[in-house]
Design an enzyme around this catalytic site. Sequence first.
Site, PDB file in Angstrom:
ATOM      1  N   TYR A 132       8.613  -2.209   7.210  1.00 53.41           N
ATOM      2  CA  TYR A 132       8.322  -1.593   8.505  1.00 53.41           C
ATOM      3  C   TYR A 132       9.191  -2.193   9.614  1.00 53.41           C
ATOM      4  O   TYR A 132       9.514  -1.518  10.585  1.00 53.41           O
ATOM      5  CB  TYR A 132       6.851  -1.799   8.882  1.00 53.41           C
ATOM      6  CG  TYR A 132       5.923  -0.756   8.334  1.00 53.41           C
ATOM      7  CD1 TYR A 132       5.726  -0.621   6.969  1.00 53.41           C
ATOM      8  CD2 TYR A 132       5.228   0.090   9.191  1.00 53.41           C
ATOM      9  CE1 TYR A 132       4.851   0.331   6.472  1.00 53.41           C
ATOM     10  CE2 TYR A 132       4.360   1.044   8.704  1.00 53.41           C
ATOM     11  CZ  TYR A 132       4.174   1.155   7.348  1.00 53.41           C
ATOM     12  OH  TYR A 132       3.309   2.103   6.867  1.00 53.41           O
TER      13      TYR A 132
ATOM     14  N   LYS B  35       4.337  -6.617  -6.137  1.00 54.15           N
ATOM     15  CA  LYS B  35       5.186  -6.001  -7.175  1.00 54.15           C
ATOM     16  C   LYS B  35       6.161  -7.080  -7.642  1.00 54.15           C
ATOM     17  O   LYS B  35       7.382  -6.914  -7.605  1.00 54.15           O
ATOM     18  CB  LYS B  35       5.901  -4.773  -6.566  1.00 54.15           C
ATOM     19  CG  LYS B  35       6.641  -3.905  -7.557  1.00 54.15           C
ATOM     20  CD  LYS B  35       5.760  -3.097  -8.472  1.00 54.15           C
ATOM     21  CE  LYS B  35       6.588  -2.386  -9.520  1.00 54.15           C
ATOM     22  NZ  LYS B  35       5.771  -1.741 -10.572  1.00 54.15           N
TER      23      LYS B  35
ATOM     24  N   ASP C 230       1.070  -0.806  -8.652  1.00 54.68           N
ATOM     25  CA  ASP C 230       0.839   0.451  -9.379  1.00 54.68           C
ATOM     26  C   ASP C 230      -0.499   0.385 -10.115  1.00 54.68           C
ATOM     27  O   ASP C 230      -1.283   1.335 -10.117  1.00 54.68           O
ATOM     28  CB  ASP C 230       2.007   0.775 -10.332  1.00 54.68           C
ATOM     29  CG  ASP C 230       2.460  -0.410 -11.180  1.00 54.68           C
ATOM     30  OD1 ASP C 230       1.971  -1.542 -10.962  1.00 54.68           O
ATOM     31  OD2 ASP C 230       3.304  -0.206 -12.072  1.00 54.68           O
TER      32      ASP C 230
ATOM     33  N   ASP D  20      -0.589   0.115   3.494  1.00 58.27           N
ATOM     34  CA  ASP D  20      -0.677   1.445   4.115  1.00 58.27           C
ATOM     35  C   ASP D  20      -1.166   2.457   3.076  1.00 58.27           C
ATOM     36  O   ASP D  20      -2.089   3.241   3.319  1.00 58.27           O
ATOM     37  CB  ASP D  20       0.715   1.841   4.644  1.00 58.27           C
ATOM     38  CG  ASP D  20       0.717   3.228   5.261  1.00 58.27           C
ATOM     39  OD1 ASP D  20      -0.212   3.535   6.019  1.00 58.27           O
ATOM     40  OD2 ASP D  20       1.652   4.002   4.969  1.00 58.27           O
TER      41      ASP D  20
ATOM     42  N   ASP E 102      -5.296   4.071   2.518  1.00 58.76           N
ATOM     43  CA  ASP E 102      -5.629   5.508   2.551  1.00 58.76           C
ATOM     44  C   ASP E 102      -6.342   5.918   1.268  1.00 58.76           C
ATOM     45  O   ASP E 102      -7.299   6.691   1.292  1.00 58.76           O
ATOM     46  CB  ASP E 102      -4.345   6.356   2.680  1.00 58.76           C
ATOM     47  CG  ASP E 102      -4.085   6.795   4.116  1.00 58.76           C
ATOM     48  OD1 ASP E 102      -4.491   6.053   5.028  1.00 58.76           O
ATOM     49  OD2 ASP E 102      -3.479   7.867   4.321  1.00 58.76           O
TER      50      ASP E 102
HETATM   51  C1  IPM Z   1      -1.512   3.668   9.514  1.00 63.01           C
HETATM   52  C2  IPM Z   1      -0.513   4.763   9.767  1.00 63.01           C
HETATM   53  C3  IPM Z   1       0.720   4.144  10.426  1.00 63.01           C
HETATM   54  C4  IPM Z   1       1.299   3.125   9.465  1.00 63.01           C
HETATM   55  C5  IPM Z   1       1.760   5.166  10.869  1.00 63.01           C
HETATM   56  C6  IPM Z   1       1.166   6.239  11.758  1.00 63.01           C
HETATM   57  C7  IPM Z   1       2.934   4.517  11.545  1.00 63.01           C
HETATM   58  O1  IPM Z   1      -0.199   5.427   8.605  1.00 63.01           O
HETATM   59  O2  IPM Z   1      -1.969   3.042  10.480  1.00 63.01           O
HETATM   60  O3  IPM Z   1      -1.848   3.452   8.352  1.00 63.01           O
HETATM   61  O4  IPM Z   1       2.071   3.476   8.571  1.00 63.01           O
HETATM   62  O5  IPM Z   1       0.975   1.944   9.617  1.00 63.01           O
HETATM   63 MG    MG Z   2      -1.402   4.847   6.938  1.00 68.65          MG
END
Ligand code: IPM
Ligand code: MG
Length: 361
Positions: free
Chosen positions: A142, A192, A224, A248, A252
């Site tokens: 990032y 990894k 993975d 990230d 999710d």
């Molecule tokens: C999160 C989002 C952000 C990230 C994006 C919007 C930059 O996906 O907070 O998880 O990748 O950190």
């Molecule tokens: Mg995210």
Amino acid sequence: MKKHICLLEGDGIGPEILAQGVDAITTAARKTGHELTFAKALIGGAALDATGEPLPSETVETCRNADAVYLAAVGGPKWDAANPEKRPEKGLLGIRKSLGLFANLRPAMLMPELAGACLLHPKTAAEGLDLIVVRELTGDVYFGEPRGIIMRDGLRTGVNTMLYTEEGIRRIAKVAFETARLRRKKVCSVDKSNVLETSRLWREVVIAVHKDYGDVELSHMYVDNAAMQLVRAPSQFDVILTGNLFGDILSDEAAVITGSLGMLPSSALGDDGPGLFEPTHGSAPDIAGQDKANPLAAILSGAMLLRLGLNIPEAASLVENAVRQALRDGFRTFDIMEPGKTLVGCRAMGQKVIENIGKAY
Ligand code: IPM
Ligand code: MG
């Protein structure tokens, strides 16, 4: 006690969900004898439209002067074509970096009230899911340099750099072990290291930090495999410690298998200064302004703000219990709707929660 909060509504459903969050935390704070004041600042696409910058310097100032930052969501198709420096996401990444928010805590739990919405096999769901992803937030690909789209050997080439210093790993590892001490005392570090040098250093440093945390059990998993284990047997996880990119993705995944991304809060903390509290989900531009969004992740992020950002745990519990009660009473936004439940919009869901806070004790 008087506390000051910077509000970053951002884009899409941001303003509508944050309005409910603000009402909820104001009510809970007042009930426990605290007064909150608020100042709004611009971020993301809204800031781009108004100022040409995704993170105006006044926004950083307003955040620095607050006791906590409460953010909704940024981004939307309107700004997708913008050059990389002028994307709404730059605002979010910029505020994390400016405030030194290296520790991102993303809890994912399966609320019994929402078991029916869970995407897992019922047998797996019955084993439960209550974990927290501790994601490093200011390093990795990032922020690593060099980066860019360059010419190399006559070919256009995209370059990003996965980069972690020992210190960067050490401080997030400590957060994970400290977090585990307050929970079930298990850390699974995800990397990894079979391929990446960054991950080899990661694993080495995590093992070294662990020497100070003999009471916490440490395991390691390749990313993975971790992605697979999260859907196969998520009850094995307590604290998942990982880097920015893997975190990230895994956060999710952890969030959505519980039934709705619209339910899960997060916090981003640094060594000192204000923390930032935001829902894990995005700005959902497709439903923006229609009073359809689920405000519960934003409201629960408000509870994290009260607990971790302002140290008012009793107000945080009021909010969390009020959310559970609204769900027990059968109220559902469309993303978590099930037959036999009562469909409500964003505002009505927020108001149910606020009524419950008002009724507490
Ligand atoms: C999160 C989002 C952000 C990230 C994006 C919007 C930059 O996906 O907070 O998880 O990748 O950190
Ligand atoms: Mg995210």
